[in-house]
Design a protein around this motif. Sequence first.
Motif, PDB file in Angstrom:
ATOM      1  N   CYS A 157      -4.366  12.794   9.498  1.00  0.00           N
ATOM      2  CA  CYS A 157      -3.851  12.678   8.129  1.00  0.00           C
ATOM      3  C   CYS A 157      -2.424  12.144   8.043  1.00  0.00           C
ATOM      4  O   CYS A 157      -1.952  11.803   6.964  1.00  0.00           O
ATOM      5  CB  CYS A 157      -3.925  14.037   7.427  1.00  0.00           C
ATOM      6  N   GLY A 158      -1.728  12.095   9.161  1.00  0.00           N
ATOM      7  CA  GLY A 158      -0.343  11.645   9.146  1.00  0.00           C
ATOM      8  C   GLY A 158      -0.197  10.197   9.562  1.00  0.00           C
ATOM      9  O   GLY A 158      -1.178   9.484   9.731  1.00  0.00           O
ATOM     10  N   ARG A 208      -0.965   8.504   1.160  1.00  0.00           N
ATOM     11  CA  ARG A 208      -2.089   9.324   0.733  1.00  0.00           C
ATOM     12  C   ARG A 208      -2.957   9.698   1.917  1.00  0.00           C
ATOM     13  O   ARG A 208      -3.241   8.877   2.781  1.00  0.00           O
ATOM     14  CB  ARG A 208      -2.913   8.580  -0.312  1.00  0.00           C
ATOM     15  N   MET A 209      -3.395  10.947   1.936  1.00  0.00           N
ATOM     16  CA  MET A 209      -4.139  11.466   3.082  1.00  0.00           C
ATOM     17  C   MET A 209      -5.394  10.644   3.368  1.00  0.00           C
ATOM     18  O   MET A 209      -5.675  10.300   4.515  1.00  0.00           O
ATOM     19  CB  MET A 209      -4.517  12.929   2.843  1.00  0.00           C
ATOM     20  N   GLN A 210      -6.141  10.323   2.335  1.00  0.00           N
ATOM     21  CA  GLN A 210      -7.388   9.581   2.515  1.00  0.00           C
ATOM     22  C   GLN A 210      -7.128   8.222   3.159  1.00  0.00           C
ATOM     23  O   GLN A 210      -7.827   7.806   4.083  1.00  0.00           O
ATOM     24  CB  GLN A 210      -8.070   9.408   1.159  1.00  0.00           C
ATOM     25  N   GLU A 211      -6.097   7.546   2.687  1.00  0.00           N
ATOM     26  CA  GLU A 211      -5.780   6.218   3.210  1.00  0.00           C
ATOM     27  C   GLU A 211      -5.231   6.297   4.633  1.00  0.00           C
ATOM     28  O   GLU A 211      -5.500   5.435   5.469  1.00  0.00           O
ATOM     29  CB  GLU A 211      -4.793   5.522   2.267  1.00  0.00           C
TER      30      GLU A 211
END
Length: 207
Positions: free
Chosen positions: A91-92, A57-60
Amino acid sequence: AASTSELTEIVSKFPKILGIRKGKAMSVYYDFAKEIIKADKSFEHKKLCHSSLPHGRMQENKIRNVSVLRELGVPQRLLFSLLLSNKPIVCGKEKFEESLNKVIEMGFDPSSSKFIEALRAVYQSSDKAIQEKVNAYERLGFAVGETWEMFKKWPYFLNFSEKNILGSMETFLGLGFSRDEFTFMVKRLPSCIGYSAETVKKKTEFL
C-alpha cells in the motif's frame, strides 16, 4: 460487459475478487487482473503502464506496486493475493521501493513465494530492528553470515524476538539437546524456532 470465457478465466484465477464489496473497486481490480492475464499470454511479457497512475491513494499504490512485482517475475497467484491485501507491504510507495531493493540485493528469486515473504519481513522491520535481531542471533552463537543464510531459507526468521529465540533454545535444551546441536539444527531448519514447546515435546515423545 465481459464475455463469459473472459469472466470465468479471471474469476477462476482470482476468486477473491468476488469478495470485494464495492462495485467500483471490483471493476478496477477486475480490469487490472484482465490486463495481467492478457499481458502474460504475450511472448514479450508486455509491460503494464503504471507510471501514469496518481500517487497517494492506496488502491493506486497497490496496482503500481503489484505491476512492479510482476515485471520482476512474481507469478500471478502471488500477485493476485497481494492485490486484495490490506497489508502495508503493497500500500505504500517509498518504503515499498526501499524494501524491494533490499530483497533484490539479497538475491531472492522473484518467482518464489520466499521473495514475497522476505519483502514482507524487511518491510515490517526498520534497519535498526533488523540489526538488533542479527546481534541477538550473534549472541546465541550464530555468525552474521549464518543468520542471513537462515533468513534466505525462512524469511519469517526475522520476525522472532530475542525472547522467542531464547524460549525455543530453552525448550530444546530441556529435552536434552546441547547448545551446539540446537544451533546446528536451526542452521539446517530455521523454521524449527517457530515450533511451540508443546509441539516439540509431542514430536520427541513420539520418536
